[in-house]
Design an enzyme around this catalytic site. Sequence first.
Site, mmCIF file in Angstrom:
data_model
loop_
_atom_site.group_PDB
_atom_site.id
_atom_site.type_symbol
_atom_site.label_atom_id
_atom_site.label_comp_id
_atom_site.label_asym_id
_atom_site.label_seq_id
_atom_site.Cartn_x
_atom_site.Cartn_y
_atom_site.Cartn_z
ATOM 1 N N ASP A 43 19.879 80.900 75.707
ATOM 2 C CA ASP A 43 20.286 80.364 77.002
ATOM 3 C C ASP A 43 20.275 78.842 76.902
ATOM 4 O O ASP A 43 19.213 78.219 76.891
ATOM 5 C CB ASP A 43 19.321 80.849 78.086
ATOM 6 C CG ASP A 43 19.683 80.337 79.464
ATOM 7 O OD1 ASP A 43 20.657 79.567 79.595
ATOM 8 O OD2 ASP A 43 18.982 80.703 80.434
ATOM 9 N N SER A 113 37.250 69.496 80.258
ATOM 10 C CA SER A 113 38.099 70.141 81.253
ATOM 11 C C SER A 113 39.068 69.123 81.828
ATOM 12 O O SER A 113 38.784 67.911 81.849
ATOM 13 C CB SER A 113 37.244 70.717 82.389
ATOM 14 O OG SER A 113 38.053 71.154 83.469
ATOM 15 N N TYR A 153 30.629 70.533 88.630
ATOM 16 C CA TYR A 153 31.433 70.884 87.452
ATOM 17 C C TYR A 153 32.234 69.696 86.922
ATOM 18 O O TYR A 153 32.097 69.340 85.736
ATOM 19 C CB TYR A 153 32.346 72.061 87.785
ATOM 20 C CG TYR A 153 33.217 72.494 86.629
ATOM 21 C CD1 TYR A 153 32.712 73.304 85.622
ATOM 22 C CD2 TYR A 153 34.542 72.091 86.533
ATOM 23 C CE1 TYR A 153 33.501 73.699 84.543
ATOM 24 C CE2 TYR A 153 35.337 72.479 85.471
ATOM 25 C CZ TYR A 153 34.817 73.281 84.480
ATOM 26 O OH TYR A 153 35.600 73.664 83.411
#
Length: 260
Positions: A43, A113, A153
């Site tokens: 994780d 992104s 984000y």
Amino acid sequence: MAGRTHLVTGSASGIGRATRELLESRGDRVIGVDVHDADLVRDLSDPEHRAGLRADVAALAPDGLDAVHAVAGVNLPGPLTARVNYFGAVATLRELRPLLAKSPAPAAVAVASFATLMPPDEPLLAALRAEDEPGAVAAAEALADRGQGVLVYPTSKRALAEWVRERSVTPEWAGAGIPLNAVAPGVIRTPMTAELLATPESRDALFQQVPAPLNGAAEPAAVAGLLAWLTSAENRHVTGQVIFSDSGAEATLRGPHIFG
């Protein structure tokens, strides 16, 4: 050069899975890291899991790595997004860089992104730039409490892109012969975007925000192909770049006059 050894985070789904499948189809070895269905179940939001990553990978690849792909990411309105997208990606690149030393043609890449171009939250961005994880978590929690968690984000991806550009030309990366780049996808057909692409109305609304004049939404494999080339033995000079694999979104919205 055949038989390269890659590490790919986020290998169980989306772009990470497509990257793993593409590399393996070419005869390369891939060590996958994810929270499930991976060679290393880890994780990356957990600092302890990050801290043990180098030893875990070295045990599986005693001869080192040829390439590192920091693909794992989430898009949730809270601290988890900052922990995975920035701190998890940076730890992956930083911790595994020494394992690239034995490769005759090492390389590394991160997935940013198109959202790197969106306005960030300045307090969160400052904490990420300072690598202040408690501060970043607090800033992300504050955004979520105000109903502005959607900003976590793009801010996390902006910080990651900046980190790649800054570090790429340092002695530890360029000086060691290791290209370090980022890819910035646009609209990708994944479970996360399925609802947004489900109807003509929702698609039109999405493409107003993220235009896709070249062939519309992309499949994860399209990004995987770019990641594969950036981490190939052929790439010895492209570094420090944030390459928009976005069907034309960045060029549409920013236009030609960006070279001032």
